[in-house]
Design an enzyme around this catalytic site. Structure first.
Site, short mmCIF file in Angstrom:
data_model
loop_
_atom_site.label_atom_id
_atom_site.label_comp_id
_atom_site.label_asym_id
_atom_site.label_seq_id
_atom_site.Cartn_x
_atom_site.Cartn_y
_atom_site.Cartn_z
N ARG A 58 0.89 -1.43 -0.12
CA ARG A 58 -0.14 -0.09 0.07
C ARG A 58 0.84 1.13 -0.17
O ARG A 58 0.41 2.34 -0.76
CB ARG A 58 -0.84 0.05 1.41
N ASP A 159 -15.90 9.45 7.65
CA ASP A 159 -15.32 8.48 7.54
C ASP A 159 -13.77 9.27 7.74
O ASP A 159 -13.41 10.39 7.38
CB ASP A 159 -15.28 7.65 6.05
#
Length: 292
Positions: A58, A159
């Site tokens: 990632r 979020d």
């Protein structure tokens, strides 16, 4: 909130064969330790030792974006710029978005029954909104349950992942994902794309108008929202926090709920042994243990 890196088998499998040949960046044990510490401090995410390869995968994109070859140089760059936007990219990179419309379907009839007789405007908080499927599912449920009164309802969707929130605000999804719903809902709540938008579907304005998206870190000292809410959805994210963090978040949820409000948890989450603030009402649904 978007779920932390979980390491699905499909991605883990990329590290055999050709995947290993692409490992051209240097990630030391100390680098990995620092990354785990930083993401815990900023987002409460607990990364296990076996997530090392996923972390490499990632964050490698961020290193290459900046022309770096060592994770230590990337971490030093973050340390030099504590207010830089790169911290947002760092956090986004270490979250993933596993969600679907009407996921854990048993929650939505319970929500409909809970709000159907309300006369005051209904307010719901989706605390792990990800790419929008959950808050839009809540909005659809409110439209079905409240009819014309739903125009006064509001779903606050938050979020930590700002990229996920941008996709959520757009409200555009692959049509095959939408077609998993029954056709009555598809026709009522979505526009199918045509021409260059073929294969996509967008939530209708009457659904989107009920949802307000905001960036929010559950570990932040203050939250940019105000209660009280008729229900809070915090599903499939708390399991990635340690028990101390879970307990603190639950304590902060309590004053934001109406006295008879509902807290919806994920299928693998159990709050009964974490905090005495909430009591189990039914399958992964909680109410306040005492009126506040």
């Amino acid at each position: 909130m978007s779920e932390p890196v979980e390491g699905p088998a499909s991605e883990a499998g990329q590290w055999s064969g050709a995947g290993q040949m692409e490992r051209d960046l240097i990630l030391t044990d100390e680098d990995f330790r620092q990354i785990r510490q930083l993401i815990y401090q900023r987002a409460g995410i607990v990364l296990a030792e076996h997530k090392r390869e996923m972390v490499y995968s990632r964050l490698a994109k961020r290193l290459r974006h900046h022309g770096l070859t060592r994770f230590s140089d990337y971490l030093a760059r973050l340390a030099r710029q504590p207010e830089a936007r790169e911290w947002e990219a760092f956090t986004n990179a270490l979250t993933t978005n596993l969600t679907a419309f009407f996921r854990e379907a048993h929650h939505f009839p319970l929500l409909a029954a809970h709000v159907r007789e309300r006369r005051e405007p209904v307010r719901i908080w989706s605390a792990a909104a990800s790419t929008g499927e959950e808050p839009y599912s809540i909005a659809m449920t409110l439209l079905e349950a409240l009819g014309s009164r739903a125009t006064n309802a509001k779903v606050v969707a938050t979020d930590i992942d700002t990229e996920a929130l941008e996709r959520a605000r757009a409200g555009i999804y692959p049509v095959e994902q939408v077609h998993k719903l029954d056709q009555v809902r598809v026709k009522r709540f979505f526009h199918k794309g045509r021409g260059r938008h073929e294969g996509l579907a967008r939530v209708r304005p009457e659904v989107a108008s009920l949802v307000e998206f905001k960036a929010l870190n559950l570990l932040a000292p203050s939250w940019p929202i105000q209660g009280p809410f008729d229900a809070i959805f915090c599903r499939n994210i708390m399991i990635y926090f340690d028990k101390e963090t879970q307990a603190k978040i639950l304590e902060r949820f309590a004053p934001l709920l109406k006295p008879d409000g509902l807290l919806f948890a994920g299928h693998s989450e159990n709050f009964s042994y974490i905090s005495k603030v909430f009591k189990l009402r039914g399958q992964t649904v909680y109410t306040l243990a005492e009126r506040r």
